[in-house]
Design a protein around this motif. Sequence first.
Motif, PDB file in Angstrom:
ATOM      1  N   THR A   1       0.831  -1.214   0.000  1.00  0.00           N
ATOM      2  CA  THR A   1       0.000   0.000   0.000  1.00  0.00           C
ATOM      3  C   THR A   1       0.863   1.261   0.000  1.00  0.00           C
ATOM      4  OG1 THR A   1      -0.176  -0.117   2.429  1.00  0.00           O
ATOM      5  CG2 THR A   1      -1.950  -1.112   1.145  1.00  0.00           C
ATOM      6  N   SER A   2       1.999   1.212   0.678  1.00  0.00           N
ATOM      7  CA  SER A   2       2.900   2.376   0.704  1.00  0.00           C
ATOM      8  C   SER A   2       3.485   2.642  -0.675  1.00  0.00           C
ATOM      9  CB  SER A   2       4.032   2.148   1.711  1.00  0.00           C
ATOM     10  OG  SER A   2       3.540   2.077   3.025  1.00  0.00           O
TER      11      SER A   2
ATOM     12  N   VAL B   1       3.851   8.839   4.518  1.00  0.00           N
ATOM     13  CA  VAL B   1       3.878   7.459   4.024  1.00  0.00           C
ATOM     14  C   VAL B   1       5.208   6.797   4.345  1.00  0.00           C
ATOM     15  CG1 VAL B   1       3.826   6.010   1.962  1.00  0.00           C
ATOM     16  CG2 VAL B   1       2.232   7.922   2.169  1.00  0.00           C
TER      17      VAL B   1
ATOM     18  N   ASP C   1       2.607  14.671   2.690  1.00  0.00           N
ATOM     19  CA  ASP C   1       1.985  13.381   2.331  1.00  0.00           C
ATOM     20  C   ASP C   1       3.058  12.313   2.121  1.00  0.00           C
ATOM     21  OD1 ASP C   1      -0.481  14.569   2.429  1.00  0.00           O
ATOM     22  OD2 ASP C   1      -0.653  14.863   0.263  1.00  0.00           O
TER      23      ASP C   1
ATOM     24  N   SER D   1       1.280   7.327  -6.358  1.00  0.00           N
ATOM     25  CA  SER D   1       0.277   8.372  -6.578  1.00  0.00           C
ATOM     26  C   SER D   1       0.851   9.763  -6.311  1.00  0.00           C
ATOM     27  CB  SER D   1      -0.935   8.123  -5.660  1.00  0.00           C
ATOM     28  OG  SER D   1      -1.868   9.170  -5.776  1.00  0.00           O
TER      29      SER D   1
ATOM     30  N   ALA E   1       0.836   4.251  -2.672  1.00  0.00           N
ATOM     31  CA  ALA E   1       0.606   5.625  -2.226  1.00  0.00           C
ATOM     32  C   ALA E   1       1.701   6.559  -2.733  1.00  0.00           C
ATOM     33  CB  ALA E   1       0.528   5.674  -0.696  1.00  0.00           C
TER      34      ALA E   1
END
Length: 272
Positions: A208-209, A243, A239, A215, A212
């Motif tokens: 997931t990191s 993360v 942000d 993105s 992220a």
Amino acid sequence: MDDIKLLGLQRAEFQRAETLQIWAGRVQIVIVLVSIACVIIQENNIVYALSILSILLALAWFYISEESKASHSTAERARRAIVIRNGLGIKLGTKSYSDLVILFKANSDSAKQWEDEEYFKSKSKYGNQKLAEIIEESAFWSKCLLKEYAKKTWLIFSFVLVASVLSLFLITLFDFTQLGKTIGQIFCLILMWLITGSLFSKSIKLTTSSNAVDSIEERLNNIIQSGEVKEDILIHMGDYNSVIEGTPVIPSNIYRKNKDRLNTLWRERAER
């Protein structure tokens, strides 16, 4: 604020966090092996001894993991200060700097080998544009390395999961008339599944990191390409930092293995 000294301490602290993380992983493997032996072996005295050993190893695992997280947090705090210094030319105040230096647990002698006089030399002007470019490059590397780390962690998790599932079938061998021995064996099973859950959580976190950061990198690339990098770059930096600080330290061997390939990819991308 001594930029070079802070850089050396930051990189040495990351190394300490990585070393502790490696040792925590090794302890996990030993716990799994001890737990398997405890479930298979039926000799009372050996089961009791292995149960006590697994408890001590579990305590060591928790302690080493927490020490690694503490060093990682300190190193990330220093990294943020260095990025802001490089991007915007803003230095830490004397109190903030001294408070940060106090937190470092890495040996000062080992930190000197990480000092790099060339690190802070740049012809670019301080500003939002430069800060965005620094974060974009960091995000590119982090995204790629996290993907590789996630693959490795999922593989390790798969092996441990298989061992944990197989160990459940051995419950039929337990002699429930000997309560003490059975409790010790069940405790070892619980520890094994605790480690399995920890590896699963770590694998999910890395995946997931990576997504992220991917993105965030896309957003940064669009902003830089537009040529209008505004003050909200600090939000994107926040942000990214949020993360990265929450992910495990990326092992050096993964970095070394992919260094040349990623350097080539980044150069080709920068030249377009």
